[in-house]
Motif scaffolding. Structure first.
Motif, mmCIF file in Angstrom:
data_model
loop_
_atom_site.group_PDB
_atom_site.id
_atom_site.type_symbol
_atom_site.label_atom_id
_atom_site.label_comp_id
_atom_site.label_asym_id
_atom_site.label_seq_id
_atom_site.Cartn_x
_atom_site.Cartn_y
_atom_site.Cartn_z
ATOM 1 N N ALA A 198 107.461 -25.097 -2.678
ATOM 2 C CA ALA A 198 108.139 -23.320 -1.711
ATOM 3 C C ALA A 198 106.047 -23.184 -2.425
ATOM 4 N N GLY A 199 105.457 -23.100 -3.521
ATOM 5 C CA GLY A 199 104.306 -22.347 -3.566
ATOM 6 C C GLY A 199 103.492 -22.949 -3.561
ATOM 7 N N GLY A 200 103.717 -24.432 -3.112
ATOM 8 C CA GLY A 200 102.643 -25.347 -2.624
ATOM 9 C C GLY A 200 102.295 -25.006 -1.389
ATOM 10 N N PHE A 201 103.566 -24.559 -0.300
ATOM 11 C CA PHE A 201 103.863 -24.218 1.260
ATOM 12 C C PHE A 201 102.682 -22.837 1.738
ATOM 13 N N ILE A 202 103.587 -22.114 0.999
ATOM 14 C CA ILE A 202 102.738 -20.809 1.521
ATOM 15 C C ILE A 202 102.174 -20.618 0.827
ATOM 16 N N PHE A 203 101.040 -20.405 -0.290
ATOM 17 C CA PHE A 203 99.794 -20.019 -0.947
ATOM 18 C C PHE A 203 99.263 -21.222 -0.714
ATOM 19 N N GLU A 204 97.776 -20.694 -0.126
ATOM 20 C CA GLU A 204 97.222 -21.504 1.023
ATOM 21 C C GLU A 204 96.246 -21.408 -0.698
ATOM 22 N N THR A 205 96.060 -22.211 -1.785
ATOM 23 C CA THR A 205 94.700 -22.979 -2.885
ATOM 24 C C THR A 205 94.595 -23.828 -2.797
ATOM 25 N N GLU A 206 93.698 -24.149 -3.951
ATOM 26 C CA GLU A 206 92.931 -25.297 -3.780
ATOM 27 C C GLU A 206 94.211 -26.548 -4.738
ATOM 28 N N TYR A 207 95.103 -25.952 -5.462
ATOM 29 C CA TYR A 207 95.552 -26.743 -6.040
ATOM 30 C C TYR A 207 97.454 -27.066 -5.204
ATOM 31 N N SER A 208 96.931 -26.177 -4.121
ATOM 32 C CA SER A 208 98.651 -26.145 -4.056
ATOM 33 C C SER A 208 99.136 -27.442 -3.234
ATOM 34 N N GLN A 209 98.629 -28.420 -2.849
ATOM 35 C CA GLN A 209 98.925 -30.500 -2.871
ATOM 36 C C GLN A 209 99.557 -30.771 -4.240
ATOM 37 N N LYS A 210 98.753 -29.956 -4.871
ATOM 38 C CA LYS A 210 99.408 -30.298 -6.397
ATOM 39 C C LYS A 210 100.569 -29.882 -6.715
ATOM 40 N N MET A 211 100.514 -28.774 -6.192
ATOM 41 C CA MET A 211 101.946 -28.439 -6.869
ATOM 42 C C MET A 211 103.056 -28.742 -6.439
ATOM 43 N N ILE A 212 102.914 -28.912 -4.680
ATOM 44 C CA ILE A 212 103.670 -29.580 -3.623
ATOM 45 C C ILE A 212 104.186 -31.360 -4.585
ATOM 46 N N GLY A 213 103.049 -32.246 -4.718
ATOM 47 C CA GLY A 213 103.192 -33.154 -5.533
ATOM 48 C C GLY A 213 104.476 -34.035 -6.769
ATOM 49 N N PHE A 214 103.173 -32.383 -7.659
ATOM 50 C CA PHE A 214 104.144 -31.625 -9.510
ATOM 51 C C PHE A 214 105.775 -31.851 -8.740
ATOM 52 N N GLY A 215 106.138 -30.857 -7.425
ATOM 53 C CA GLY A 215 107.588 -30.705 -7.144
ATOM 54 C C GLY A 215 107.752 -31.459 -6.864
ATOM 55 N N ILE A 216 107.743 -32.343 -6.392
ATOM 56 C CA ILE A 216 108.188 -33.596 -5.617
ATOM 57 C C ILE A 216 108.914 -34.509 -6.786
ATOM 58 N N ALA A 217 107.248 -34.976 -7.309
ATOM 59 C CA ALA A 217 107.302 -35.938 -8.260
ATOM 60 C C ALA A 217 108.857 -35.343 -9.794
ATOM 61 N N GLY A 218 108.579 -34.603 -9.893
ATOM 62 C CA GLY A 218 109.433 -33.245 -10.755
ATOM 63 C C GLY A 218 111.303 -33.974 -10.464
ATOM 64 N N LEU A 219 111.224 -33.407 -9.017
ATOM 65 C CA LEU A 219 112.470 -33.692 -8.293
ATOM 66 C C LEU A 219 113.717 -35.161 -8.537
ATOM 67 N N PHE A 220 112.566 -35.616 -8.238
ATOM 68 C CA PHE A 220 112.812 -36.895 -8.631
ATOM 69 C C PHE A 220 112.927 -38.030 -9.997
ATOM 70 N N PHE A 221 111.636 -37.986 -10.624
ATOM 71 C CA PHE A 221 111.587 -38.267 -11.322
ATOM 72 C C PHE A 221 112.499 -37.477 -12.937
ATOM 73 N N VAL A 222 112.960 -36.408 -12.410
ATOM 74 C CA VAL A 222 113.520 -36.180 -14.083
ATOM 75 C C VAL A 222 114.821 -34.546 -13.537
ATOM 76 N N VAL A 223 114.850 -34.361 -12.479
ATOM 77 C CA VAL A 223 115.871 -33.599 -12.120
ATOM 78 C C VAL A 223 117.023 -34.742 -11.370
ATOM 79 N N PHE A 224 116.518 -35.381 -10.683
ATOM 80 C CA PHE A 224 118.091 -36.333 -10.535
ATOM 81 C C PHE A 224 118.032 -36.645 -11.485
ATOM 82 N N PRO A 225 117.404 -37.746 -11.834
ATOM 83 C CA PRO A 225 118.364 -38.471 -13.100
ATOM 84 C C PRO A 225 119.079 -38.083 -14.387
#
Length: 78
Positions: free
Chosen positions: A17-44
């Motif tokens: 959500a922070g990656g979508f809301i805050f327009e910073t230079e690393y917002s794409q990385k925030m979204i990517g790390f969030g999704i990667a964390g969700l599927f590679f850490v939380v789900f297992p």
């Protein structure tokens, strides 16, 4: 374990959500790390937590389990 899963889920969703809301230079990385964390850490961790005390033979389609399902189907008919 339950609280760890909840905390990690909230952190990853906040990162997405922070990656979508805050327009910073690393917002794409925030979204990517969030999704990667969700599927590679939380789900297992969640899958392990839910399946740790289960017997896998109960969920396999063996001849005995198919026969049990057929018997239950016959009993439920009116």
């Amino acid at each position: 374990m339950k609280y760890l899963i909840i905390i990690l889920s909230i952190l990853t969703l906040c990162s997405i959500a922070g990656g979508f809301i805050f327009e910073t230079e690393y917002s794409q990385k925030m979204i990517g790390f969030g999704i990667a964390g969700l599927f590679f850490v939380v789900f297992p961790i969640f899958s392990y937590y839910r399946w740790k005390d289960k017997n896998f033979k109960d969920y396999m389609l063996t001849k005995e389990n198919l026969d049990k399902m057929r018997e239950k189907g016959k009993e439920k008919k009116f």
